[in-house]
Design an enzyme around this catalytic site. Structure first.
Site, mmCIF file in Angstrom:
data_model
loop_
_atom_site.group_PDB
_atom_site.id
_atom_site.type_symbol
_atom_site.label_atom_id
_atom_site.label_comp_id
_atom_site.label_asym_id
_atom_site.label_seq_id
_atom_site.Cartn_x
_atom_site.Cartn_y
_atom_site.Cartn_z
ATOM 1 N N GLY A 150 0.824 -1.194 0.000
ATOM 2 C CA GLY A 150 0.000 0.000 0.000
ATOM 3 C C GLY A 150 0.863 1.249 0.000
ATOM 4 C CB CYS A 151 0.126 4.729 -0.996
ATOM 5 S SG CYS A 151 -1.533 4.897 -0.303
ATOM 6 C CE1 TYR A 152 -1.198 8.129 4.554
ATOM 7 C CE2 TYR A 152 -3.102 6.719 4.203
ATOM 8 C CZ TYR A 152 -2.566 7.984 4.380
ATOM 9 O OH TYR A 152 -3.379 9.085 4.398
#
Length: 348
Positions: A150-152
């Site tokens: 994921g991005c986070y």
């Protein structure tokens, strides 16, 4: 090597559009088919005029037998879509890079707790390689199935990993305060995403628990060799792209100086083409990574106390999603890791 035939499932969202944009400039890959049930028959350049002159493809209804003719298939879909098609594609020797959360969490029970449904192919969770190249490049090279982070989680893990791997910090009380542009919510019509709702405002969300937390703790715990506890609070930025993560940890040995930590980070990422450890005193900005696959990191130790602050900035749609997925593809097929990803970030 011949040009890779790429399939994209779910090509109408922001991550699908980014895959198209980036692969259009890739020297060793081309998109052979792109699917969308809702837009079947529509030209890709009709939906994304920025791609006029770069593709003449039309969206098609996903068909596993046709996708199986591709060398690699990217899933740019919501969770629970990929796991319905992946087993059949793997049986046809097609490699998979899943940008959704279907295969990121190795514990099927934990996955169900966070995504509120039963996992349809738990037998593949152990095989899926978590696709953070700076941590698992060797495993990615031999993988059939990649779970793209994921991005986070990407911005947070890259900031914490050197400290955790060297056991320099207390991993029982890590803190991550991170903010993302609204494109992180996807290309969907929701009141909370309207310009008038987000403009000139800043807010936290998912404070009691965000779906990215278990994958972050899973991967950091693996690096630490023991359970890691992270307090993670995401925020919504009134901008389109970018993630800025501010990471806090307590150093175990106060005698370790900031210059030593700087050297540690520079050494750890010396061979990582998409991690830029900035000079001491720097403050990375999201605008310096917009449109690029770079993660910019800077270290601080306020008042020379025991708290180490790591700042980490990425483009959520590139290094946080589609660019990282292509980086994984390059490693899987023995290509130059940076192939198709050398574009300079947009500024201003």
């Amino acid at each position: 090597m011949s040009v890779l035939k790429v399939g994209i499932v779910g090509g109408t969202g922001y991550t699908g559009a980014e895959l198209l944009r980036l692969i259009a400039g890739h020297p060793n890959a081309e998109v052979a088919m792109i699917t969308s049930r809702a837009e079947a028959g529509v030209g890709v350049d009709e939906l994304f005029p920025s791609l006029r002159g770069y593709t003449d493809l039309k969206f098609t209804v996903p068909d596993v037998s046709e996708l199986a003719a591709c060398d690699v298939v990217f899933f740019a879909t919501p969770h629970n879509v990929a796991m319905k098609m992946v087993p059949e594609l793997l049986a046809a020797n097609t490699r998979i890079i899943d940008l959704s959360a279907d295969f990121r969490i190795r514990d099927a029970k934990l996955w169900s707790e966070w995504y509120h449904e039963e996992h349809l192919c738990p037998e593949l969770l152990a095989e899926a390689v978590y696709g953070l190249p700076e941590k698992k490049a060797d495993q990615i090279k031999d993988a059939r199935l990649i779970a793209c982070p994921g991005c986070y989680p990407t911005s947070i893990q890259l900031g914490f990993l050197p400290l955790i791997e060297e056991k320099l910090i207390d991993t029982s009380r890590l803190i991550a305060s991170a903010a993302s542009g609204v494109s992180g919510a996807g290309r969907q019509a929701k009141v909370d995403n309207l310009f008038t709702e987000i403009s000139d405002s800043f807010k936290a969300y998912g404070v009691s628990g965000h779906r990215h937390l278990p994958e972050i703790e899973q991967e950091l715990s693996e690096a630490a060799g023991s359970d890691v506890a992270l307090t993670f609070t995401p925020h919504l930025l009134p901008q389109v792209r970018g993630i800025h993560a501010t990471l806090f940890s307590e150093i175990r040995d106060p005698a370790v100086g900031l210059d030593e930590l700087q050297f540690l980070f520079e050494k750890r990422y010396a061979d990582s083409p998409f991690v830029d450890v900035m000079p001491l005193g720097s403050t990375p900005q999201t605008r310096t990574v917009r449109g690029g696959n770079m993660c910019r990191i800077a270290l601080h130790r306020p008042q020379n106390r025991n708290t180490v602050v790591v700042l980490s900035a990425i483009d959520n749609l590139v290094k946080g999603a589609s660019g990282q997925a292509i980086q994984n593809m390059n490693l899987m097929f023995g290509l130059e890791e940076s192939a198709g990803l050398n574009g300079i970030s947009l500024l201003p």
